[in-house]
Design an enzyme around this catalytic site. Structure first.
Site, mmCIF file in Angstrom:
data_model
loop_
_atom_site.group_PDB
_atom_site.id
_atom_site.type_symbol
_atom_site.label_atom_id
_atom_site.label_comp_id
_atom_site.label_asym_id
_atom_site.label_seq_id
_atom_site.Cartn_x
_atom_site.Cartn_y
_atom_site.Cartn_z
ATOM 1 C CB SER A 51 5.468 4.240 0.583
ATOM 2 O OG SER A 51 4.283 3.916 -0.079
ATOM 3 C CG ASP A 88 2.892 4.401 -3.784
ATOM 4 O OD1 ASP A 88 3.084 3.710 -4.804
ATOM 5 O OD2 ASP A 88 2.984 3.935 -2.629
ATOM 6 C CG ASP A 114 6.925 2.001 -2.806
ATOM 7 O OD1 ASP A 114 5.840 2.611 -2.887
ATOM 8 O OD2 ASP A 114 7.090 1.038 -2.024
ATOM 9 C CG ASP A 140 3.760 -0.143 -2.495
ATOM 10 O OD1 ASP A 140 3.308 1.009 -2.642
ATOM 11 O OD2 ASP A 140 4.131 -0.605 -1.396
#
Length: 448
Positions: A99, A239, A241, A243
């Site tokens: 992340s 960010d 990834d 999400d």
């Protein structure tokens, strides 16, 4: 919280805390677990970290050795893996990402057949296998050995899904995107261009080591400057990834997850699309969000910190919108997890439909000053339940009344107590946090 799996998967420094041996064994167990009564189908995505490739190969080796067929999305976002699991009849999804962490960390996120974070009991079984508490699993042989399939088409279907969501196009709107040199680099620009926005993109040249480095949602000041310097109408930062999403208005003001939930929640309510007129938050959302929701005759629920708990509450009650201040926002009509690109599309839709700037929509929510202090303690439970500490917390809560609040909670991963106060002024926040921490100190609860 388990030994290896936290609220956001198994995460740690690559080849230190999280190794390829761990990844192989996770693959072995997952492939066996989902393939007990049929040939398992698992889909894998990864972010742009250098170590993501070795973890991908290790997971594939473990999964196929246990007999599972593995479909590779390659570099993609966490929500795209969730979407593929839900719509393509996969047993499980795996995202290789840490992340917003630095590039040298990585993680393994497991998603169940609904595209949500996997159940705690399954994580516990995987941990038992990692620790050798479960006897070794049978290896697939002959035609039962699994195979890998290139599944880049799954990512394209996800892009099509995103493009289909907004009620109108964004023709002529100047949009800035900070892709954090991460997963959204392969997706976000094409989505906004398909919707006819004038798209300006930064930090979309990943090299394996620059993910989240002075960019993205954790370094929002970069996008703030870019939006203002280039005269853009709006900006969104993701960010690693993708999400989560943090927005910036045309004046360079930051619009965090709380303000996004207010803007989108009010818009969805006006459209009759907000189930029970309720927004699901965590206990860390700003008091200003709650007061603003109440003003608009909207209700809210609070969960423990972590989008996992927000998602569980939403699924149980059928709610439409929930999220965290950090920018994990879930729109359950379209996704089962936080989705940064989807969030930015929903913000855009609210602005376009209401013919207003994000600045206009977000300024309706007053943000209360907030101070969070982490204090290191010998024992979290002892510190949290100390009678004098409890009395001090109750004293602060009574003094602040409805014009502020105090929250004292244990860290899930470190020997820390987190003391957070929201009040009308920064001075009140500091005064009341200091009061509780000094009581902890006088009781001998703190360590250096």
């Amino acid at each position: 919280m388990g030994k290896y799996f936290g609220t956001d998967g198994f995460r740690g420094e690559a080849n230190v805390k999280l190794t390829v041996d761990h990844a192989f064994k996770v693959g072995r167990y997952v492939g066996w677990y989902y393939g007990r009564d049929h040939k398992a189908k698992i889909v894998i995505g990864k972010d742009t970290r250098r170590s993501s490739y070795m973890f991908e190969y290790a997971l594939v080796a473990g999964l196929t050795a246990s007999g599972a067929d593995v479909y590779l999305l390659h570099v993609t976002t966490t929500p795209s893996v969730s979407y593929a699991v839900r719509t393509e009849d996969f047993d499980c999804g795996i995202m290789i990402s840490a992340s917003h962490n630095p590039f040298y960390d990585n993680g393994i996120k497991l998603l169940n057949g609904n595209g949500q974070k996997i159940e705690a009991e399954v994580e516990a079984r995987i941990e038992a296998y990692l620790d050798g508490l479960i006897e070794d699993l049978p290896l697939a042989t002959k035609e039962d050995i699994g195979r890998t399939v290139d599944f880049a088409s799954g990512r394209n279907r996800y892009i099509g899904h995103l493009i289909s969501i907004p009620s109108r196009d964004f023709k002529g709107i100047k949009v800035g995107l900070d892709c954090a040199n991460g997963s959204s680099s392969a997706i976000a620009k094409s989505v906004f261009e398909a919707l006819q926005a004038k798209t300006y993109v930064i930090n979309n040249q990943p090299d394996g080591t620059n993910i989240n480095t002075n960019c993205g949602s954790t370094h929002i000041e970069v996008l703030q400057k870019y939006v203002v310097d280039n005269g853009l109408d709006i900006g969104f930062a993701y960010d690693g990834d993708a999400d989560r999403c943090i927005a910036v208005d045309h004046k360079g003001n930051v619009v965090d997850g709380d303000k996004i939930m207010y803007v989108c929640g009010k818009y969805l309510k006006e459209q009759g699309r907000l189930k029970d007129d309720t927004v699901v938050t965590t206990v860390m959302s700003n008091l200003g969000l709650y007061k603003s929701l109440e003003r608009e005759d909207m209700k809210y629920e609070q969960t423990a910190v972590g989008d996992k708990y927000v998602a569980e509450n939403m699924m149980e009650n059928g709610y439409s919108l929930g999220g965290e201040q950090s920018g994990h926002i879930i729109f359950s009509r379209y996704a089962a997890t936080g989705d940064g690109i989807l969030t930015s599309l929903m913000v855009m839709e609210a602005c376009v439909e209401k013919k207003a700037t994000l600045c206009d929509l977000a300024r309706e929510m007053k943000v209360y000053p907030q101070l969070l202090r982490n204090v290191r303690v010998a024992d979290k439970k002892t510190a949290r339940e100390n009678p004098k500490v409890v009395a001090a917390v109750e004293e602060v809560a009574k003094k602040l009344g409805s014009d502020g609040r105090i929250l004292v909670r244990e860290s899930g991963t470190e020997p820390l107590i987190r003391v957070m106060v929201e009040a009308g002024t920064d001075e009140l926040c500091l005064e009341n946090v200091d009061h509780v921490v000094k009581v902890m100190e006088s009781e001998g609860l703190l360590i250096d």
